[in-house]
Design an enzyme around this catalytic site. Structure first.
Site, PDB file in Angstrom:
ATOM      1  N   LYS A 149       0.824  -1.211   0.000  1.00  0.00           N
ATOM      2  CA  LYS A 149       0.000   0.000   0.000  1.00  0.00           C
ATOM      3  C   LYS A 149       0.860   1.264   0.000  1.00  0.00           C
ATOM      4  CE  LYS A 149      -4.137  -2.249   1.544  1.00  0.00           C
ATOM      5  NZ  LYS A 149      -5.182  -2.455   2.569  1.00  0.00           N
ATOM      6  N   ARG A 201      -2.409 -10.162   5.588  1.00  0.00           N
ATOM      7  CA  ARG A 201      -2.936 -10.389   4.236  1.00  0.00           C
ATOM      8  C   ARG A 201      -1.893  -9.863   3.250  1.00  0.00           C
ATOM      9  NH1 ARG A 201      -5.913  -7.601   0.295  1.00  0.00           N
ATOM     10  NH2 ARG A 201      -7.492  -8.862  -0.788  1.00  0.00           N
TER      11      ARG A 201
END
Length: 271
Positions: free
Chosen positions: A213, A249
């Site tokens: 991210k 994740r």
């Protein structure tokens, strides 16, 4: 298959990401072909993934929503082929009850809802009906930099947990996710990671998904492509494990299996 979730609290579980979408922020289109998607899921299991999380709609900033019919067209054939061959549970990344119902019937065992059971009023009932696990993620429709983000998360989870309990989902089947990259400023994302112990104090397993991210690259090169954010991702996830995260994740399974194994050896007896 969900027996793997019995390991929660004893070691960090690795959730491998499988985006069968053309427009995911980090690997859009790489696994939208059916055969490639199935092969990649099996490779992630072979590499040590404990859960395979399948998504049929990108949720990146600025994404184009797709309808439930298209979402299911993408994910159902993959799940039907994987369910008989995988030994680890399949998670469906969706906020739509109709998609959750169809995929749970096809072999998924976990619903990963980026709106924490609050976007579709039938979602909690579907999870309960199928005796599934639910990952409840914090999200916001609009970013508000003035918020105490942890206080907002706690209010959000209070609502989500009430919906889950009303539907008859046992607490033992619930997992919380602070929603890194969703409805937060960069500073709020970092604050959420720093304050994970406050979330962990609610008594539920915690999942963190910071993989690739953009918030991670602000410390070195904001222009670096998502696929080149592995080292920042590992740093964030190991720090999250040290603060109580039970599941991470990830896109890069092998690296996380190795990193989290070392982190668990050093940290788990101290948590």
């Amino acid at each position: 298959m969900t027996a793997i979730l019995n390991d929660l609290g004893t070691r960090t579980l690795i959730m491998g990401v499988l985006n069968v979408t053309p427009d995911s922020f980090s690997d859009g289109g790489l696994f939208s072909d059916h055969a490639t998607a199935v092969k990649h899921a099996c490779a992630m299991e072979q590499a040590g993934a404990d859960i395979i999380d399948i998504s049929g709609e990108s949720t990146r900033p600025g994404h184009t929503p797709v309808g439930a019919e298209e979402e299911q067209r993408r994910v159902l054939p993959v799940i039907r082929d994987l369910a008989p061959v995988l030994t680890v549970p399949i998670s469906i990344d969706t906020y739509r009850a109709s998609t959750a119902r169809a995929t749970l019937a096809a072999g998924a065992r976990i619903v990963n809802d980026i709106w924490g059971l609050q976007r579709d009023h039938d979602m909690a009932a579907v999870v309960a009906e199928h005796n599934a696990h639910a990952i409840i993620m914090h999200n916001r429709a609009e970013v508000d930099a003035s918020l105490d983000i942890m206080a907002d998360m706690l209010r959000f989870f209070e609502r989500s947990l009430a919906l889950a309990r009303q539907a008859g989902i046992p607490d033992a089947r619930l997992i919380l996710d602070p929603g890194i990259g969703f409805g937060k400023t960069a500073d709020q994302n970092l604050e959420a990671l720093r304050r994970l112990p406050e979330l962990k104090a609610l008594g539920f397993p915690v999942l963190v998904g910071a993989s690739r991210k953009s918030v991670l690259s602000r410390f070195y090169d904001p222009q670096v492509s998502p696929r080149d954010r592995l080292f920042g991702t590992l740093g964030a996830h190991v720090a999250a494990v040290s603060r109580g995260a039970d599941i991470v994740r990830v896109h890069d399974v092998t690296a996380h299996v190795e990193a989290c194994r070392v982190a668990d050896i050093l940290l788990r007896t101290l948590l």
